[in-house]
Write an enzyme that holds these catalytic residues in place. Structure first.
Site, PDB file in Angstrom:
ATOM      1  CE  LYS A   1       9.538 -11.428 -14.683  1.00  0.00           C
ATOM      2  NZ  LYS A   1      10.578 -10.981 -13.813  1.00  0.00           N
ATOM      3  CB  CYS A  22      -0.919   0.100   1.211  1.00  0.00           C
ATOM      4  SG  CYS A  22      -1.872  -1.400   1.493  1.00  0.00           S
ATOM      5  NE  ARG A  33       5.399   2.605  -1.611  1.00  0.00           N
ATOM      6  CZ  ARG A  33       6.034   2.223  -0.511  1.00  0.00           C
ATOM      7  NH1 ARG A  33       5.411   1.520   0.400  1.00  0.00           N
ATOM      8  NH2 ARG A  33       7.284   2.554  -0.311  1.00  0.00           N
ATOM      9  CD1 TRP A  48      -1.063  -6.148  -3.818  1.00  0.00           C
ATOM     10  CD2 TRP A  48      -0.604  -6.860  -1.738  1.00  0.00           C
ATOM     11  NE1 TRP A  48      -0.755  -7.486  -3.889  1.00  0.00           N
ATOM     12  CE2 TRP A  48      -0.477  -7.956  -2.626  1.00  0.00           C
ATOM     13  CE3 TRP A  48      -0.366  -7.079  -0.389  1.00  0.00           C
ATOM     14  CZ2 TRP A  48      -0.119  -9.227  -2.219  1.00  0.00           C
ATOM     15  CZ3 TRP A  48      -0.013  -8.345   0.034  1.00  0.00           C
ATOM     16  CH2 TRP A  48       0.115  -9.405  -0.878  1.00  0.00           C
ATOM     17  CG  ASN A  62       2.781   0.412   3.668  1.00  0.00           C
ATOM     18  OD1 ASN A  62       2.497  -0.744   3.358  1.00  0.00           O
ATOM     19  ND2 ASN A  62       4.008   0.903   3.532  1.00  0.00           N
ATOM     20  N   GLY A  63       1.139  -1.658   5.933  1.00  0.00           N
ATOM     21  CA  GLY A  63       1.743  -2.603   6.870  1.00  0.00           C
ATOM     22  C   GLY A  63       0.718  -3.628   7.310  1.00  0.00           C
ATOM     23  CD  GLU A 102       6.198 -11.462 -12.477  1.00  0.00           C
ATOM     24  OE1 GLU A 102       5.867 -10.893 -11.441  1.00  0.00           O
ATOM     25  OE2 GLU A 102       7.364 -11.459 -12.903  1.00  0.00           O
ATOM     26  CG  HIS A 138      15.855 -36.964  -9.949  1.00  0.00           C
ATOM     27  ND1 HIS A 138      16.294 -38.222  -9.609  1.00  0.00           N
ATOM     28  CD2 HIS A 138      16.890 -36.355 -10.574  1.00  0.00           C
ATOM     29  CE1 HIS A 138      17.556 -38.357  -9.991  1.00  0.00           C
ATOM     30  NE2 HIS A 138      17.940 -37.239 -10.583  1.00  0.00           N
ATOM     31  CE  LYS A 196       8.873  -2.746 -10.570  1.00  0.00           C
ATOM     32  NZ  LYS A 196       9.299  -3.964 -11.282  1.00  0.00           N
ATOM     33  CD  GLU A 200      13.255 -13.387 -13.781  1.00  0.00           C
ATOM     34  OE1 GLU A 200      12.878 -13.757 -12.659  1.00  0.00           O
ATOM     35  OE2 GLU A 200      12.922 -12.304 -14.276  1.00  0.00           O
TER      36      GLU A 200
HETATM   37  C1  F6R Z   1       8.985 -10.426 -10.396  1.00  0.00           C
HETATM   38  C2  F6R Z   1       9.266  -9.355  -9.466  1.00  0.00           C
HETATM   39  C3  F6R Z   1       9.374  -9.688  -8.024  1.00  0.00           C
HETATM   40  C4  F6R Z   1      10.475  -8.842  -7.361  1.00  0.00           C
HETATM   41  C5  F6R Z   1      10.482  -9.084  -5.859  1.00  0.00           C
HETATM   42  C6  F6R Z   1      11.582  -8.320  -5.166  1.00  0.00           C
HETATM   43  O1  F6R Z   1       8.945  -9.975 -11.705  1.00  0.00           O
HETATM   44  O2  F6R Z   1       9.374  -8.218  -9.828  1.00  0.00           O
HETATM   45  O3  F6R Z   1       9.603 -11.048  -7.813  1.00  0.00           O
HETATM   46  O4  F6R Z   1      11.700  -9.183  -7.921  1.00  0.00           O
HETATM   47  O5  F6R Z   1       9.247  -8.706  -5.326  1.00  0.00           O
HETATM   48  O6  F6R Z   1      11.422  -6.950  -5.346  1.00  0.00           O
HETATM   49  P1  F6R Z   1      12.619  -5.954  -5.112  1.00  0.00           P
HETATM   50  O7  F6R Z   1      13.638  -6.253  -6.152  1.00  0.00           O
HETATM   51  O8  F6R Z   1      12.016  -4.596  -5.255  1.00  0.00           O
HETATM   52  O9  F6R Z   1      13.147  -6.216  -3.742  1.00  0.00           O
END
Ligand code: F6R
Length: 608
Positions: free
Chosen positions: A484, A2, A27, A74, A98-99, A487, A503, A603, A480
């Protein structure tokens, strides 16, 4: 998570609050809301979903008050609906949070017994009740907040508005970040400096336990006992301009295409091409000969960058590496040797789990080095050494350019460590440095695969699941690639070490399962090819992502192949990441999902 904001202004507060919320939407975007005081009384507008819904509501029913607080949510406790949207209001007190309040159930039960009536399912509502309870005893607003706070367990950044007080916002912080900004006859409060950048660059950050009293005339800070504190404002650089898509359909696509430039910029900080060496900034006072063990901690994509870096630190610097995801790391009984180096990797520098792990490592006598994209972040302020990634603002929720810039920085650090420890000679270092300097060109070639990837995306889009496999540094890359894809497309995807397939996961393989095989023509190529053949023999549809050398050696049978230029193994993960990002992006386009703001995500993850 948030984002929270507060404005004590001279004109209507809602427009600047909306402005700041737009910059905080990273956020969370489950709901948003604003409260102001109109003729001394609370007036609120709240809406579910993206900020534009709140904006539409405000266009129909504007808010006129000069003081106000705002929130972008969020959801943690309570579904994302309008009733659970902040600000929450109880008896003339409005609050944004926020929290997470961990003891909210117990507090709620106690307050109910005392006659409180709850209208939301949120943890936050208890805070408004607690403060209102203190006000009813005759306390002033600041004392009511101060007395309520010790009852809260968990993490919070808070902003309060009080009926009848048109020149007052009270803020408080424990765990979650909070900043205040100084204007001329106007004062601000926000989750970060980025939110306040359009209004001011004079910022003070609250320390844990601080309460702040914000009026048009100034900003005061007190501690739990009500004693006054000094928190001097400092000039903070944060662009007031909101980042644009630059002609691209989505931020994610723009950010994928920016990689040759921003990775080049990031590398330029460390790479001396003429001298064929890596030089860390002079203020990085670190003697790698004193380090016997490294720990690397991060979350999500940043964690995968750390996993790749582990291979580099072991291979090029001979350093044992302890690596974990932040939410696990600090709950383990890790034996620390005082004076060793703990590395934290984060785009935002605000991720709650990573930040908590950083404080944990610091408390155990570790030296703290962070690889961060946001220079003004909480982690930057908490670290002894910061190696910046110069990815620029990353807006797309799925991390792309920050990941490759993290890899670029960690590669440089591993080489610098190797040289300092005598594992690498100057002759060993020079070709590695040349390889790094060539990364932007390799990336430009990789981006040319986009038309082919666009076609392949149609095949992936019709699948329910997908597997990504690789060996060595291609294994974290497989993780990774799978992250990607899942998500932003909501297709279930898993990354596996190629040798691990037999396995268990190979049971999933049938003619409907796409398996993306990441295999440059390196020393593990033949072994990965055997694993690919095992998939093909079971009718799995493979997409081989390789280089020219690999393409010339690959046995036939793969349903598709993406061929990158040949490059030294050190830099392959930085370049091979790009086709995986594009594959996820174009699959999402086919499926019509919300690429830049996928469901349920945010984000910056500022709750544990
Ligand atoms: C995936 C993604 C997340 C961030 C993770 C850490 O695409 O963006 O998995 O990598 O939330 O975020 P930061 O790098 O801001 O600590």
């Amino acid at each position: 998570m948030c984002g929270i904001v507060g404005v004590v202004g001279r004109g209507p507060a809602a427009p600047p609050i909306m402005d700041a919320l737009r910059r905080l939407e990273y956020r969370g975007y489950d709901s948003a809301g604003i409260a102001t005081l109109e003729h001394g009384h609370l007036a609120r507008r709240r809406a579910v979903g993206k900020l534009e819904n709140l904006e539409n509501k405000l266009n129909c029913e504007p808010l006129a008050g000069l003081v106000g607080i705002g929130h972008t949510r969020w959801a943690t406790h309570g579904r994302p609906n309008e009733r659970n949207a902040h600000p929450h209001a109880v008896d003339g007190v409005a609050v944004v949070h926020n929290g997470i309040i961990e003891n909210h159930r117990e507090l709620r039960d106690g307050l109910k017994l005392a006659g409180a009536r709850f209208v939301t399912n949120t943890d936050t509502e208890v805070i408004a009740h607690l403060v209102s309870h203190e006000l009813k005893k005759g306390c002033k607003p600041v004392d009511a907040v101060r007395l309520a706070l010790p009852r809260l367990e968990g993490a919070f950044a808070l902003a309060f508005l009080f009926e009848g007080y048109e020149n007052l916002i009270i803020g408080a912080r424990k765990g979650s970040p909070l900043a205040v900004g100084y204007g001329r006859g106007e004062m601000y409060l926000g989750s970060d400096a980025i939110a306040l950048a359009p209004f001011t660059d004079m910022i003070s950050y609250l320390e844990d336990g601080d309460v702040t009293v914000v009026t048009r005339e100034g900003i005061d800070f007190i501690n739990a006992k009500g004693e006054h504190l000094r928190r001097s404002p400092a000039k903070v650089a944060g662009s007031a301009v909101l980042v644009e898509k630059g002609g691209h359909r989505h931020f994610m696509l723009k950010e994928i295409h920016e990689q040759p430039r921003v990775v080049g910029q990031t590398l330029a900080q460390y790479v001396d091409v003429v001298g064929g060496r890596i030089s860390l900034p002079k203020d990085v006072r670190l003697d790698f000969r004193d380090i016997t063990r490294l720990s690397i901690t991060a979350c999500g994509t940043a964690f995968y960058a750390g996993l790749i870096a582990r291979y580099w630190f072991e291979r090029y610097a001979g350093l044992p590496v302890e690596i974990d995801i932040a939410s696990e790391f600090r709950y383990r009984s890790v034996p620390f040797d005082p004076g060793n180096l703990a590395i934290f990797v984060s785009q935002s520098g605000e991720t709650a789990d990573t930040l908590a792990s950083l404080e944990f490592a610091k408390a155990h006598g570790q030296r703290i080095l962070s690889v961060l994209n946001v220079a003004s972040s909480t982690m930057a302020r908490a670290s002894e050494i910061v190696l910046p990634t110069l990815a620029g603002a990353e807006v797309g929720v799925a991390s792309t350019k920050a990941f490759t810039c993290q890899l670029a920085t960690l590669a440089c650090l591993a080489i610098a460590a190797g040289r300092a420890r005598g594992v690498l000679s100057a002759d060993d270092e020079a070709p590695l440095v040349r390889a790094l300097a060539d990364v932007p060109d390799y990336m430009t070639c990789a981006l040319k695969l986009e038309p082919k990837i666009r076609q392949l995306a149609h095949r992936i889009a019709s699948s329910r699941d997908a597997l990504f496999i690789g060996r060595g540094t291609n294994y974290p890359l497989a993780l990774e690639g799978a992250l990607k894809l899942k998500e932003i497309t909501y297709i279930h995807a898993e990354g596996y070490a190629a040798g691990e397939l037999k396995h268990g996961p190979i049971a999933l393989v049938d003619k409907d399962l796409p398996v993306i095989v990441i295999a440059p023509g390196d020393m593990s190529f033949e072994k990965t090819m055997s694993n690919m053949q095992e998939v093909i023999a079971r009718e799995g549809r493979t997409i081989l992502v390789t280089d020219h050398k690999g393409a010339s050696l690959a046995a036939p049978g793969s349903s598709a192949m993406l061929t990158l230029p040949d490059m030294p193994p050190l830099v392959a993960p930085l370049v091979f990441a790009l086709p995986l990002q594009l594959l996820a992006y174009h699959t999402a386009l086919v499926l019509g999902t919300d690429v830049d703001q996928p469901r349920n995500l945010a984000k910056s993850v500022t709750v544990e």
